[in-house]
Design a protein around this motif. Structure first.
Motif, PDB file in Angstrom:
ATOM      1  N   GLY A 114       6.318   8.819   5.140  1.00 45.84           N
ATOM      2  CA  GLY A 114       4.869   8.293   4.821  1.00 45.84           C
ATOM      3  C   GLY A 114       4.368   7.695   6.129  1.00 45.84           C
ATOM      4  O   GLY A 114       2.930   7.768   6.268  1.00 45.84           O
ATOM      5  N   GLU A 115       4.987   6.929   6.910  1.00 44.16           N
ATOM      6  CA  GLU A 115       4.697   6.454   8.167  1.00 44.16           C
ATOM      7  C   GLU A 115       4.264   7.459   9.212  1.00 44.16           C
ATOM      8  O   GLU A 115       3.332   7.399   9.910  1.00 44.16           O
ATOM      9  CB  GLU A 115       5.700   5.626   8.763  1.00 44.16           C
ATOM     10  CG  GLU A 115       5.684   4.817  10.081  1.00 44.16           C
ATOM     11  CD  GLU A 115       6.653   4.201  10.533  1.00 44.16           C
ATOM     12  OE1 GLU A 115       6.736   2.699  10.407  1.00 44.16           O
ATOM     13  OE2 GLU A 115       7.707   4.661  11.130  1.00 44.16           O
ATOM     14  N   HIS A 116       5.073   8.636   8.976  1.00 45.55           N
ATOM     15  CA  HIS A 116       4.795   9.794   9.937  1.00 45.55           C
ATOM     16  C   HIS A 116       3.471  10.593   9.682  1.00 45.55           C
ATOM     17  O   HIS A 116       2.561  10.787  10.454  1.00 45.55           O
ATOM     18  CB  HIS A 116       6.051  10.683   9.725  1.00 45.55           C
ATOM     19  CG  HIS A 116       5.991  11.855  10.946  1.00 45.55           C
ATOM     20  ND1 HIS A 116       6.472  11.161  12.392  1.00 45.55           N
ATOM     21  CD2 HIS A 116       5.722  12.848  11.133  1.00 45.55           C
ATOM     22  CE1 HIS A 116       6.162  12.270  13.310  1.00 45.55           C
ATOM     23  NE2 HIS A 116       6.235  13.560  12.551  1.00 45.55           N
ATOM     24  N   VAL A 117       3.126  10.638   8.491  1.00 47.70           N
ATOM     25  CA  VAL A 117       1.974  11.275   8.179  1.00 47.70           C
ATOM     26  C   VAL A 117       0.777  10.361   8.344  1.00 47.70           C
ATOM     27  O   VAL A 117      -0.025  10.824   9.006  1.00 47.70           O
ATOM     28  CB  VAL A 117       1.762  11.270   6.470  1.00 47.70           C
ATOM     29  CG1 VAL A 117       0.453  11.949   6.079  1.00 47.70           C
ATOM     30  CG2 VAL A 117       2.819  12.428   5.951  1.00 47.70           C
ATOM     31  N   ARG A 118       0.930   8.932   8.633  1.00 50.18           N
ATOM     32  CA  ARG A 118      -0.236   7.873   8.916  1.00 50.18           C
ATOM     33  C   ARG A 118      -0.345   8.042  10.151  1.00 50.18           C
ATOM     34  O   ARG A 118      -1.439   8.120  10.833  1.00 50.18           O
ATOM     35  CB  ARG A 118       0.163   6.583   8.554  1.00 50.18           C
ATOM     36  CG  ARG A 118      -0.160   6.225   6.973  1.00 50.18           C
ATOM     37  CD  ARG A 118      -0.208   4.697   6.623  1.00 50.18           C
ATOM     38  NE  ARG A 118       1.205   4.125   7.048  1.00 50.18           N
ATOM     39  CZ  ARG A 118       2.315   4.213   6.293  1.00 50.18           C
ATOM     40  NH1 ARG A 118       2.176   4.978   5.219  1.00 50.18           N
ATOM     41  NH2 ARG A 118       3.484   3.606   6.849  1.00 50.18           N
ATOM     42  N   HIS A 119       0.809   8.315  11.229  1.00 51.61           N
ATOM     43  CA  HIS A 119       0.825   8.283  12.608  1.00 51.61           C
ATOM     44  C   HIS A 119       0.018   9.661  12.925  1.00 51.61           C
ATOM     45  O   HIS A 119      -0.866   9.708  13.919  1.00 51.61           O
ATOM     46  CB  HIS A 119       2.318   8.352  13.187  1.00 51.61           C
ATOM     47  CG  HIS A 119       2.784   7.117  12.909  1.00 51.61           C
ATOM     48  ND1 HIS A 119       4.031   6.905  13.052  1.00 51.61           N
ATOM     49  CD2 HIS A 119       2.244   5.584  12.876  1.00 51.61           C
ATOM     50  CE1 HIS A 119       4.367   5.297  12.904  1.00 51.61           C
ATOM     51  NE2 HIS A 119       3.407   5.066  12.767  1.00 51.61           N
ATOM     52  N   LEU A 120       0.145  10.760  12.479  1.00 52.54           N
ATOM     53  CA  LEU A 120      -0.374  11.958  12.595  1.00 52.54           C
ATOM     54  C   LEU A 120      -1.722  12.032  12.587  1.00 52.54           C
ATOM     55  O   LEU A 120      -2.565  12.460  13.184  1.00 52.54           O
ATOM     56  CB  LEU A 120       0.314  13.201  11.729  1.00 52.54           C
ATOM     57  CG  LEU A 120       1.786  13.582  12.140  1.00 52.54           C
ATOM     58  CD1 LEU A 120       2.247  14.611  11.062  1.00 52.54           C
ATOM     59  CD2 LEU A 120       1.640  14.296  13.239  1.00 52.54           C
ATOM     60  N   ARG A 121      -2.255  11.291  11.359  1.00 50.67           N
ATOM     61  CA  ARG A 121      -3.479  11.253  11.042  1.00 50.67           C
ATOM     62  C   ARG A 121      -4.100  10.488  11.908  1.00 50.67           C
ATOM     63  O   ARG A 121      -5.501  10.841  12.560  1.00 50.67           O
ATOM     64  CB  ARG A 121      -3.885  10.526   9.821  1.00 50.67           C
ATOM     65  CG  ARG A 121      -3.708  11.627   8.508  1.00 50.67           C
ATOM     66  CD  ARG A 121      -4.174  10.668   7.273  1.00 50.67           C
ATOM     67  NE  ARG A 121      -3.819  11.720   6.031  1.00 50.67           N
ATOM     68  CZ  ARG A 121      -2.973  11.344   5.034  1.00 50.67           C
ATOM     69  NH1 ARG A 121      -2.603  10.027   4.851  1.00 50.67           N
ATOM     70  NH2 ARG A 121      -2.845  12.281   4.158  1.00 50.67           N
ATOM     71  N   GLU A 122      -3.722   9.415  12.613  1.00 49.97           N
ATOM     72  CA  GLU A 122      -4.474   8.554  13.532  1.00 49.97           C
ATOM     73  C   GLU A 122      -4.518   9.418  14.835  1.00 49.97           C
ATOM     74  O   GLU A 122      -5.430   9.211  15.514  1.00 49.97           O
ATOM     75  CB  GLU A 122      -3.499   7.345  13.721  1.00 49.97           C
ATOM     76  CG  GLU A 122      -3.631   6.343  12.705  1.00 49.97           C
ATOM     77  CD  GLU A 122      -2.851   5.010  12.985  1.00 49.97           C
ATOM     78  OE1 GLU A 122      -3.169   4.619  14.259  1.00 49.97           O
ATOM     79  OE2 GLU A 122      -1.841   4.688  12.103  1.00 49.97           O
ATOM     80  N   VAL A 123      -3.140  10.133  15.287  1.00 53.63           N
ATOM     81  CA  VAL A 123      -3.458  10.923  16.488  1.00 53.63           C
ATOM     82  C   VAL A 123      -4.447  11.691  16.350  1.00 53.63           C
ATOM     83  O   VAL A 123      -5.014  12.126  17.312  1.00 53.63           O
ATOM     84  CB  VAL A 123      -1.828  11.310  16.898  1.00 53.63           C
ATOM     85  CG1 VAL A 123      -1.803  12.556  17.935  1.00 53.63           C
ATOM     86  CG2 VAL A 123      -1.101  10.231  17.105  1.00 53.63           C
ATOM     87  N   PHE A 124      -4.400  12.803  15.471  1.00 57.12           N
ATOM     88  CA  PHE A 124      -5.400  13.780  15.237  1.00 57.12           C
ATOM     89  C   PHE A 124      -6.606  13.430  15.338  1.00 57.12           C
ATOM     90  O   PHE A 124      -7.458  14.007  15.884  1.00 57.12           O
ATOM     91  CB  PHE A 124      -5.000  14.573  13.757  1.00 57.12           C
ATOM     92  CG  PHE A 124      -3.760  15.694  13.961  1.00 57.12           C
ATOM     93  CD1 PHE A 124      -4.112  16.566  15.215  1.00 57.12           C
ATOM     94  CD2 PHE A 124      -2.829  15.366  13.354  1.00 57.12           C
ATOM     95  CE1 PHE A 124      -2.961  17.584  15.144  1.00 57.12           C
ATOM     96  CE2 PHE A 124      -1.922  16.593  13.352  1.00 57.12           C
ATOM     97  CZ  PHE A 124      -1.951  17.474  14.638  1.00 57.12           C
ATOM     98  N   ARG A 125      -7.308  12.311  14.717  1.00 57.30           N
ATOM     99  CA  ARG A 125      -8.368  11.665  14.514  1.00 57.30           C
ATOM    100  C   ARG A 125      -8.718  11.112  16.071  1.00 57.30           C
ATOM    101  O   ARG A 125     -10.047  11.399  16.603  1.00 57.30           O
ATOM    102  CB  ARG A 125      -8.735  10.507  13.597  1.00 57.30           C
ATOM    103  CG  ARG A 125      -9.825   9.709  13.551  1.00 57.30           C
ATOM    104  CD  ARG A 125     -10.190   8.476  12.989  1.00 57.30           C
ATOM    105  NE  ARG A 125      -9.662   7.157  13.903  1.00 57.30           N
ATOM    106  CZ  ARG A 125      -8.670   6.743  13.970  1.00 57.30           C
ATOM    107  NH1 ARG A 125      -7.552   6.947  13.064  1.00 57.30           N
ATOM    108  NH2 ARG A 125      -8.105   5.791  14.649  1.00 57.30           N
ATOM    109  N   THR A 126      -7.872  10.540  16.802  1.00 56.87           N
ATOM    110  CA  THR A 126      -8.251   9.955  18.179  1.00 56.87           C
ATOM    111  C   THR A 126      -8.476  11.330  19.282  1.00 56.87           C
ATOM    112  O   THR A 126      -9.322  11.396  20.019  1.00 56.87           O
ATOM    113  CB  THR A 126      -6.827   9.267  18.668  1.00 56.87           C
ATOM    114  OG1 THR A 126      -6.947   8.290  17.797  1.00 56.87           O
ATOM    115  CG2 THR A 126      -7.171   8.768  19.938  1.00 56.87           C
TER     116      THR A 126
END
Length: 148
Positions: A114-126
């Motif tokens: 779950g944390e990994h999915v959130r991290h991926l979203r943040e990185v892709f957005r940035t």
């Protein structure tokens, strides 16, 4: 695109002394993470815009005429350091927390899925906000650490 000789320009460029990180130091940051995704940026150096007004410095002659680069060509002395500086500036909020950057490779690491999915979203957005693009074949594929 052909190879251009930037030797004369490289001799007069002020060198950017950005230190390339040691790979073993970067791996130490992974700690007890269990999920990993490696992203590879598409044409990394070619995503960096030449400072407006500096384009004539990259001019080259071909049989079809003179051309100037609008993006950073790979042969310039500061290309790798400039790109590393950009990556570390763009991803600064995530470094030492859940992102490691080495040249044009980005590793996202997390303890839970779950944390990994959130991290991926943040990185892709940035990355999207900064108009940096990932190679299609490198995204996303997460791996769970293998234990021997």
């Amino acid at each position: 695109m052909g190879h251009f000789d930037y030797q004369a320009l490289n001799e007069i460029i002020i060198k950017n002394k950005y230190p390339i990180p040691r790979i073993d130091d970067l791996f130490d940051q992974l700690g007890d993470a269990r999920y990993f995704t490696k992203l590879d940026l598409r044409s990394g150096h070619y995503q960096v815009r030449i400072v407006e007004g500096d384009e004539p410095k990259t001019a080259c002659m071909t049989r079809y005429g003179a051309y100037e680069f609008l993006v950073m060509p790979f042969g310039l002395t500061n290309a790798p350091a400039t790109f590393c500086t950009l990556m570390n500036k763009v991803l600064a909020p995530f470094l030492d927390r859940f992102v490691v950057v080495y040249h044009d490779d980005i590793v996202i690491y997390s303890k839970t899925l779950g944390e990994h999915v959130r991290h991926l979203r943040e990185v892709f957005r940035t990355l999207k906000e900064n108009q940096l693009y990932v190679k299609k074949e490198s995204a996303p594929s997460h791996k769970k650490r293998c234990h021997s």
